[in-house]
Motif scaffolding. Structure first.
Motif, mmCIF file in Angstrom:
data_model
loop_
_atom_site.group_PDB
_atom_site.id
_atom_site.type_symbol
_atom_site.label_atom_id
_atom_site.label_comp_id
_atom_site.label_asym_id
_atom_site.label_seq_id
_atom_site.Cartn_x
_atom_site.Cartn_y
_atom_site.Cartn_z
ATOM 1 N N ILE A 73 5.685 -3.474 1.045
ATOM 2 C CA ILE A 73 5.082 -2.888 -0.149
ATOM 3 C C ILE A 73 5.321 -1.385 -0.196
ATOM 4 N N GLU A 74 5.236 -0.730 0.949
ATOM 5 C CA GLU A 74 5.421 0.718 0.988
ATOM 6 C C GLU A 74 6.863 1.117 0.698
ATOM 7 N N SER A 75 7.818 0.305 1.126
ATOM 8 C CA SER A 75 9.222 0.685 0.982
ATOM 9 C C SER A 75 9.817 0.258 -0.357
ATOM 10 N N VAL A 76 9.503 -0.941 -0.828
ATOM 11 C CA VAL A 76 10.145 -1.445 -2.045
ATOM 12 C C VAL A 76 9.161 -1.775 -3.157
ATOM 13 N N GLY A 77 7.853 -1.683 -2.905
ATOM 14 C CA GLY A 77 6.885 -1.886 -3.972
ATOM 15 C C GLY A 77 6.253 -3.270 -3.964
ATOM 16 N N LEU A 78 5.178 -3.386 -4.764
ATOM 17 C CA LEU A 78 4.416 -4.637 -4.826
ATOM 18 C C LEU A 78 5.206 -5.756 -5.489
ATOM 19 N N ASP A 79 6.007 -5.433 -6.503
ATOM 20 C CA ASP A 79 6.762 -6.479 -7.204
ATOM 21 C C ASP A 79 7.764 -7.156 -6.273
ATOM 22 N N ALA A 80 8.463 -6.357 -5.448
ATOM 23 C CA ALA A 80 9.414 -6.952 -4.507
ATOM 24 C C ALA A 80 8.693 -7.806 -3.466
ATOM 25 N N TRP A 81 7.531 -7.349 -3.024
ATOM 26 C CA TRP A 81 6.754 -8.163 -2.085
ATOM 27 C C TRP A 81 6.331 -9.478 -2.728
ATOM 28 N N MET A 82 5.937 -9.442 -4.009
ATOM 29 C CA MET A 82 5.561 -10.669 -4.712
ATOM 30 C C MET A 82 6.750 -11.619 -4.805
ATOM 31 N N TYR A 83 7.937 -11.067 -5.035
ATOM 32 C CA TYR A 83 9.139 -11.900 -5.127
ATOM 33 C C TYR A 83 9.403 -12.611 -3.802
ATOM 34 N N LEU A 84 9.301 -11.869 -2.698
ATOM 35 C CA LEU A 84 9.492 -12.477 -1.379
ATOM 36 C C LEU A 84 8.381 -13.472 -1.071
ATOM 37 N N SER A 85 7.153 -13.136 -1.453
ATOM 38 C CA SER A 85 6.031 -14.043 -1.195
ATOM 39 C C SER A 85 6.176 -15.338 -1.985
ATOM 40 N N PHE A 86 6.727 -15.231 -3.192
ATOM 41 C CA PHE A 86 6.930 -16.448 -3.986
ATOM 42 C C PHE A 86 7.922 -17.384 -3.304
#
Length: 566
Positions: free
Chosen positions: A140-153
């Motif tokens: 989240i700190e490096s690429v943001g919440l949206d990228a984390w959501m994409y990986l989490s999905f």
């Protein structure tokens, strides 16, 4: 159950009989109406007296249902969605081999390209750390919440597939044991190979509850984790973005910085609002800045060659033009020049709570005036669209383009799939006739791979078309807003032309008319048609492996980079 069987007998007695030709796991209906549809549709319509319903309206509804779904075979073939048939086992096996080989080739090409062009693939490179050791906070700190959501999905999808794979492991052997040994291998694994009174159906009842329970549990757990992550992200959102809102539909009398700030100060308090900013139309300034940048580049090249006398003067003139244009825009913004001041603005508050309250409240008598949302990231804003007061007719034209794309998609797929069919290729290359006669594997490759690849390839080009329509007619205020609208259109398109294509039958419009008249008949309609192409969807999903790996190559960006270099 007894009432259902009695209703089936009554329907069979009163309606014309249906003839079925037994194939490999598929019952192909003849042109005569099916008595089964009357019972299913009566149950779907929640009729309290199914026998009276059948006696009164069965003929009308069945004829309509047959008219709608009777052409499922032709529609699916037009969309290059193959229905289940003999030889599908070889087609699916060929698709698996083709997709696995393509995935390995894409990974190898990616490893080579990231060494040749590290600038393009820097964010796609793998560091020395294992992916499993990177925690969520670092992502989240490096690429943001949206990228984390994409990986989490993707992680959620993998966990659900792993949990639900138990169903296939348990049910497929039961289908095999309950099916006719003379049927094809792949057909014996499907539910269509079992009879309507088979005890295996009770296992499907238990499996259904297992799927529902596991899916709901996983989704609720992921939702709780996401809400916690989003709360932490909002709390750590930096100022001034956390305290700034985006306002659209600003009336003309408030289209200056001070008037906009003053309006919100009257709603909250004088100390609650720090600043107001009206978005300017700076098209002329942008053009002069580009000319200044080009002049500076020419001057730098001239200095490198030892002669920059004439270029210094052009750079000085360009700088004067830029300074003059900036001063003009500042003066026009202070007195409200309609050629400069737009209907959008940004308001910065002193506290986060005031910004959240402003977003959740109606700020004027007119619901379209002072429409407020949280401000996107500065790099995500599309300032040209913010300053564009698009009329309602542009949105209507955008919807017409979307509807036209829906209506013309089937002829487009029909045209492309017709060119790539073996019959068409045989006309251009007559030697294929002898090759098809001696090599049944060729038919399996074309039927199992090309059929799914054509639809998959054309669907992969749709996002670019949708994004062009969205940017042209909807004028989104940020790239994220454009992506959200794109996802909605693309999901609806895939739902209709990939998943529900066999249910479209005689036409998209006729199916919609039928469902509008009988909305609850959608479930039996899908239950009747979707299983007819289950083998195709196996190939379609497997072919998606290669599609996902090909995203690593970033081919559009690579081609654009190579073109600019040339």
């Amino acid at each position: 159950v007894a009432a259902a069987r009695a209703g089936d007998r009554v329907a069979a007695a009163e309606l014309p009989s249906a003839a079925f030709t037994e194939g490999e796991g598929v019952a192909a209906p003849s042109t005569a109406p099916e008595p089964f549809n009357a019972l299913v549709l009566s149950n779907a319509l929640n009729v309290t007296r199914p026998l009276d319903f059948i006696n009164a309206t069965a003929n009308d509804i069945v004829s309509k249902a047959i008219n709608v779904t009777g052409g499922a075979d032709e529609t699916a073939q037009a969309m290059h969605v193959r229905l289940n048939r003999k030889g599908d086992t070889l087609s699916v096996a060929t698709t698996i081999i083709f997709s696995a080989s393509g995935s390995v080739a894409c990974m190898a090409a990616f490893m080579v390209l990231r060494k040749w062009y590290p600038t393009l693939y820097a964010h796609y490179g793998l560091d020395d750390r294992s992916v499993s050791t990177i925690c969520d906070d670092e992502i989240i700190e490096s690429v943001g919440l949206d990228a984390w959501m994409y990986l989490s999905f993707h992680g959620l999808a993998l966990r659900m597939i792993a949990s639900l794979s138990v169903v296939a492991v348990c049910l497929c052997p039961l289908h095999w044991l309950a099916s006719d040994p003379n049927r094809e291998w792949l057909t014996r694994l499907s539910l269509s190979a079992t009879g309507p009174n088979s005890i295996v159906l009770w296992a499907h009842t238990a499996a259904t509850w297992y799927v529902v329970t596991v899916t709901m549990g996983v989704l609720e757990r992921e939702e709780r984790e996401f809400l916690q992550r989003r709360r932490e992200w909002l709390l750590h959102l930096p100022v001034p973005r956390a305290t700034t809102i985006l306002v659209r539909g600003v009336p003309e009398e408030y289209r200056t910085d001070e008037r906009l700030r003053g309006y919100f100060a009257t709603l909250f308090s004088e100390g609650a609002v720090l600043r107001g900013y009206i978005v300017r139309r700076t098209w002329d300034l942008d053009a002069k800045l580009r000319r200044l940048k080009a002049a500076e580049e020419r001057s730098a090249r001239a200095r490198a060659c030892g002669g920059a006398g004439g270029q210094r003067q052009s750079v000085s003139m360009a700088r004067v033009e830029v300074a003059t244009e900036r001063a003009r825009i500042l003066r026009a913004a202070e007195v409200y020049d309609p050629q400069v001041c737009s209907c959008s603005g940004l308001v910065t508050f002193a506290r986060r709570s005031d910004a959240r309250r402003a977003v959740n409240e109606q700020l004027a008598d007119d619901v379209d005036a002072f429409s407020a949302t949280l401000a996107p990231a500065p790099g995500d804003l599309i300032y040209r669209n913010l300053a564009d007061e698009s009329a309602a007719w542009r949105v209507r034209v955008g919807w017409l383009c979307i509807c036209g794309l829906f209506l013309t998609w089937t002829p487009l797929v029909l045209f492309v799939s017709g060119i790539l069919s073996l019959d068409s290729l045989q006309v251009m290359f007559p030697e294929l006739k002898n090759l098809r006669a001696v090599s049944p594997l060729l038919n399996a490759v074309v039927g199992g791979v090309v059929a799914a690849a054509v639809l998959n390839g054309l669907m992969s080009m749709l996002p670019y078309v949708f994004l062009w329509i969205i940017n042209r007619f909807w004028s989104p205020v940020s790239h994220t807003a454009a992506q959200v609208l794109l996802e909605r259109f693309y999901f609806a398109f895939q739902l209709v032309f990939v998943l529900l294509v066999t249910a479209v039958g005689q036409g998209f419009i006729s199916t919609l008319v039928f469902l509008a008249e009988y909305p609850t008949a959608v479930v039996p309609l899908l239950a009747r048609t979707l299983p007819l192409a289950s083998h195709f969807y196996l190939s379609y999903v497997v072919l998606g492996w290669c599609s996902n790996f090909s995203d690593l190559l970033r081919l559009p960006v690579l081609l654009q980079y190579l073109g600019l270099q040339a």
